[in-house]
Design an enzyme around this catalytic site. Structure first.
Site, PDB file in Angstrom:
ATOM      1  N   HIS A 124       1.766   4.356  -3.245  1.00  0.00           N
ATOM      2  CA  HIS A 124       1.424   5.688  -2.982  1.00  0.00           C
ATOM      3  C   HIS A 124       2.799   6.457  -3.677  1.00  0.00           C
ATOM      4  O   HIS A 124       2.426   7.477  -4.449  1.00  0.00           O
ATOM      5  CB  HIS A 124       1.570   6.235  -1.494  1.00  0.00           C
ATOM      6  CG  HIS A 124       0.259   6.226  -0.935  1.00  0.00           C
ATOM      7  ND1 HIS A 124      -1.019   6.557  -1.567  1.00  0.00           N
ATOM      8  CD2 HIS A 124      -0.121   5.790   0.185  1.00  0.00           C
ATOM      9  CE1 HIS A 124      -1.880   6.398  -0.425  1.00  0.00           C
ATOM     10  NE2 HIS A 124      -1.744   5.638   0.438  1.00  0.00           N
ATOM     11  N   GLU A 149      -6.277   6.650  -1.907  1.00  0.00           N
ATOM     12  CA  GLU A 149      -6.270   5.337  -0.832  1.00  0.00           C
ATOM     13  C   GLU A 149      -6.689   4.300  -1.570  1.00  0.00           C
ATOM     14  O   GLU A 149      -6.068   3.297  -1.504  1.00  0.00           O
ATOM     15  CB  GLU A 149      -6.922   5.745   0.339  1.00  0.00           C
ATOM     16  CG  GLU A 149      -6.426   6.899   1.202  1.00  0.00           C
ATOM     17  CD  GLU A 149      -4.938   6.569   1.647  1.00  0.00           C
ATOM     18  OE1 GLU A 149      -4.556   5.258   1.525  1.00  0.00           O
ATOM     19  OE2 GLU A 149      -4.300   7.486   2.042  1.00  0.00           O
ATOM     20  N   HIS A 170       0.938  -1.398  -0.018  1.00  0.00           N
ATOM     21  CA  HIS A 170      -0.115   0.094   0.042  1.00  0.00           C
ATOM     22  C   HIS A 170       0.716   1.137   0.069  1.00  0.00           C
ATOM     23  O   HIS A 170       0.470   2.064  -0.709  1.00  0.00           O
ATOM     24  CB  HIS A 170      -0.952  -0.120   0.975  1.00  0.00           C
ATOM     25  CG  HIS A 170      -1.889   0.954   1.205  1.00  0.00           C
ATOM     26  ND1 HIS A 170      -2.978   1.184   0.914  1.00  0.00           N
ATOM     27  CD2 HIS A 170      -1.454   2.477   1.850  1.00  0.00           C
ATOM     28  CE1 HIS A 170      -3.598   2.346   1.196  1.00  0.00           C
ATOM     29  NE2 HIS A 170      -2.719   3.265   1.701  1.00  0.00           N
ATOM     30  N   GLU A 171       2.076   1.313   0.883  1.00  0.00           N
ATOM     31  CA  GLU A 171       2.708   2.548   1.022  1.00  0.00           C
ATOM     32  C   GLU A 171       3.478   2.651  -0.289  1.00  0.00           C
ATOM     33  O   GLU A 171       3.618   3.741  -0.671  1.00  0.00           O
ATOM     34  CB  GLU A 171       3.642   2.431   2.278  1.00  0.00           C
ATOM     35  CG  GLU A 171       2.795   2.502   3.532  1.00  0.00           C
ATOM     36  CD  GLU A 171       1.813   3.501   3.431  1.00  0.00           C
ATOM     37  OE1 GLU A 171       2.135   4.709   3.195  1.00  0.00           O
ATOM     38  OE2 GLU A 171       0.648   3.380   4.216  1.00  0.00           O
TER      39      GLU A 171
END
Length: 267
Positions: A144, A197, A140-141
């Site tokens: 980004h 997100e 997820h990070e």
């Protein structure tokens, strides 16, 4: 830990890269606002801020050494995950990827532009993350950074700050350069949008699945986060909205990534 892009490129043969691109989930193109800020500017600022954070952590004896079991674990996850990230952003192949662990009770993790990853011990210890869940957080990070959400946020902030009349002159930087410098110190406090997100969830799930980690761990991860958020929400939740809707979104997208996970398994 430095995971040089040149070394990582050896792990991804050209044919495999083309296949990854062909099968990739569709989250659309990067925002046009990313074009307002040079990627090199953002990555240089991120590298400087990350280095300062690691130096401060080391000075406080809070930076875990390379022999720490959790550091070895995170770097092993990164080694499996990062090769699958390269097709998402052509710049990622040349990033000097770093993975570090900071001793702190904060339930937090991040990946700054340029592949600068850090976990806090709080998110590992308090949530008792499995490898699959830790890979989901990392994916997820990393997503980004790959989708350049920080660059997009800065582009929007810069556009608002300098006014529309200057947008035609952005390639010459000028006021924009100063705006970027001002925002550079705030990389970790940038607020991502709900669409950011959602993109990070989907891309992160795919990265984890391709790396051999069960993407269904996203459900258990957010269930744990929901429990941890009772009372004062942990820092990671302050910019990562959770709840039944988010879990439902993850479950709805699982059919897209479970086949990738199945193919990643040996045998």
């Amino acid at each position: 830990m430095l995971l040089q892009g040149a070394a990582l490129s050896l792990l991804v043969p050209g044919a495999g890269l083309q296949l990854a691109q062909a099968e990739s989930v569709d989250v659309g193109r990067n925002s046009v606002f990313t074009k307002l800020i040079p990627a090199e500017t953002i990555e240089k600022s991120a590298a400087a801020q990350y280095a300062q954070m690691m130096q401060q952590a080391a000075a406080q004896k809070a930076l875990a050494g390379r022999d720490h079991p959790q550091v070895k674990r995170l770097r092993a996850i990164a080694t499996k995950t990062i090769p699958h990230a390269l097709s998402w952003n052509p710049r990622a192949r040349d990033w000097n990827w770093e993975v570090n662990l900071i001793a702190s009770k904060q339930i937090n993790a991040f990946c700054m532009p340029g592949g600068k990853i850090a976990f806090y011990t709080g998110i590992l210890d308090q949530l008792k993350l499995t490898d699959d869940e830790a890979a989901t957080v990392m994916g997820h990070e990393v997503a980004h950074a790959l989708r350049e959400h920080a660059r997009e946020r800065m582009g929007k902030n810069a556009a608002t700050g300098i006014g529309a009349t200057l947008l035609s002159q952005v390639l010459g930087l000028g006021e924009l350069g100063q705006t970027v410098a001002n925002y550079g110190a705030q990389l970790l406090s940038l607020q991502f949008s709900r669409s950011d997100e959602s993109e990070a969830d989907l891309v992160g799930m795919e990265l984890a699945a391709r790396a051999g980690f069960d993407p269904r761990a996203g459900v258990s991860l957010w269930q744990k986060m929901a429990i941890a958020s009772r009372g004062a929400p942990p820092q990671w939740l302050s910019t990562h909205p959770a709840g039944p809707t988010r879990i439902a979104d993850i479950e709805a997208n699982l059919p897209k990534v479970l086949p990738l996970y199945a193919r990643s398994r040996p045998g």
